[in-house]
Scaffold this motif. Structure first.
Motif, PDB file in Angstrom:
ATOM      1  N   ARG A 214       0.849  -1.188   0.000  1.00 40.09           N
ATOM      2  CA  ARG A 214       0.000   0.000   0.000  1.00 40.09           C
ATOM      3  C   ARG A 214       0.886   1.239   0.000  1.00 40.09           C
ATOM      4  NH1 ARG A 214      -3.167  -0.164   5.126  1.00 40.09           N
ATOM      5  NH2 ARG A 214      -4.149   1.697   4.256  1.00 40.09           N
ATOM      6  N   GLU A 215       0.792   2.019  -1.067  1.00 37.11           N
ATOM      7  CA  GLU A 215       1.637   3.207  -1.178  1.00 37.11           C
ATOM      8  C   GLU A 215       1.386   4.177  -0.030  1.00 37.11           C
ATOM      9  OE1 GLU A 215       2.620   6.812  -4.352  1.00 37.11           O
ATOM     10  OE2 GLU A 215       1.272   5.177  -4.895  1.00 37.11           O
ATOM     11  N   GLN A 216       0.126   4.307   0.400  1.00 33.95           N
ATOM     12  CA  GLN A 216      -0.191   5.224   1.495  1.00 33.95           C
ATOM     13  C   GLN A 216       0.543   4.815   2.771  1.00 33.95           C
ATOM     14  OE1 GLN A 216      -4.296   5.272   2.637  1.00 33.95           O
ATOM     15  NE2 GLN A 216      -4.116   7.170   3.804  1.00 33.95           N
ATOM     16  N   ALA A 217       0.593   3.499   3.039  1.00 29.22           N
ATOM     17  CA  ALA A 217       1.295   3.036   4.240  1.00 29.22           C
ATOM     18  C   ALA A 217       2.780   3.361   4.156  1.00 29.22           C
ATOM     19  CB  ALA A 217       1.083   1.533   4.413  1.00 29.22           C
ATOM     20  N   ARG A 218       3.368   3.156   2.988  1.00 27.50           N
ATOM     21  CA  ARG A 218       4.796   3.453   2.827  1.00 27.50           C
ATOM     22  C   ARG A 218       5.063   4.944   2.985  1.00 27.50           C
ATOM     23  NH1 ARG A 218       4.072   0.058  -1.630  1.00 27.50           N
ATOM     24  NH2 ARG A 218       4.369   1.811  -3.055  1.00 27.50           N
ATOM     25  N   GLN A 219       4.149   5.790   2.486  1.00 26.23           N
ATOM     26  CA  GLN A 219       4.341   7.236   2.594  1.00 26.23           C
ATOM     27  C   GLN A 219       4.221   7.692   4.039  1.00 26.23           C
ATOM     28  OE1 GLN A 219       1.394   8.773  -0.101  1.00 26.23           O
ATOM     29  NE2 GLN A 219       2.740   8.626  -1.896  1.00 26.23           N
ATOM     30  N   VAL A 220       3.258   7.148   4.767  1.00 24.87           N
ATOM     31  CA  VAL A 220       3.056   7.546   6.161  1.00 24.87           C
ATOM     32  C   VAL A 220       4.277   7.174   6.989  1.00 24.87           C
ATOM     33  CG1 VAL A 220       1.751   7.051   8.254  1.00 24.87           C
ATOM     34  CG2 VAL A 220       0.555   7.488   6.101  1.00 24.87           C
TER      35      VAL A 220
END
Length: 247
Positions: A214-220
């Motif tokens: 999940r890109e969002q998880a990596r960004q967070v």
């Protein structure tokens, strides 16, 4: 949460790349792998390892995982055969076109034979993983599963070269008491799951969602700082030493 397989898209996850590489080398070796036994002490991440192989193995390899703690796996031989068939069709939709519905050992073997032929034509491989495999032995001992199951597994391993059987648990075959598994699965290769290396502990503590899909998880997680400024100069090494490398 101790004891549960990690969902790498949302939880702290370490891929154990050395172990993945060992499994991949066996699966892709020559004409086909004679089966794998992945074993180690409890709470070392065996289930997490095999349930997160997709995305780390070559695209041609499709992992299908069945847990022997699922009641459908041990209520009867028919339910086990049906569960294996459903899980294989889920990861390999082409298996739904072979025209055999697994309902007992005989039809399960026919289904695997047809899948093997289709896998050969498609130039693909199936990794069929049985988690908590000790339950196979226990359920044969109680009579819920037939003593004909071990020779069926042996024949599948020997005949279906595009299918790799993987058995994951805390015991070696020789430690089980109801079936002489070592005589049936004599060629199965063993992969031992060790405690975390120091580098794996550092990865777990400093980049827990690095391998999330999940890109969002990596960004967070990328916006946070979980290095030495967070844990202290020797904090991660101290945690590793005090935990003895246990995940």
């Amino acid at each position: 949460r101790a004891g549960d397989p990690v969902a790498r898209d949302a939880e702290a996850f370490v891929p154990r790349l050395d172990l993945v590489g060992a499994i991949e080398a066996e699966i892709m070796a020559g004409p086909g792998c004679p089966g794998l036994l992945v074993c180690g002490c409890r709470r070392l991440g065996k289930s997490t390892l095999i349930r997160n192989l997709d995305g780390f193995l070559p695209e041609a390899v499709m992992p299908a995982i069945v847990s022997m703690q699922n009641p459908e796996a041990f209520v009867s031989e028919a339910s086990l055969a049906a569960l294996l068939g459903r899980e294989i069709r889920r990861v390999y939709p082409a298996a739904g076109q072979v025209g055999v519905a697994p309902a007992d050992l005989a039809t399960l073997f026919q289904f695997l034979q047809a899948c093997n032929e289709r896998l050969t034509a498609d130039n693909r491989r199936l990794l069929l993983a049985i988690d908590e495999f000790e339950e196979l032995d226990r359920r044969i001992g109680t009579g819920q599963l037939s003593p004909d199951l071990p020779p069926t597994l042996r024949e599948s391993i020997q005949s279906h070269r595009r299918i790799t059987w993987l058995f994951a648990g805390t015991h070696h075959f020789s430690q089980l008491r109801n079936v002489r598994w070592s005589s049936y699965l004599v060629s199965v290769r063993t992969v031992e799951v060790p405690v975390f290396t120091r580098e794996e502990t550092r990865l777990l503590l400093s980049e827990p969602l690095k391998y999330s899909r999940r890109e969002q998880a990596r960004q967070v997680i990328g916006s946070q700082t979980f290095g030495r400024r967070f844990w202290g100069e020797d904090g991660m090494d101290r945690i590793h030493d005090e935990a003895g490398g246990w995940p």
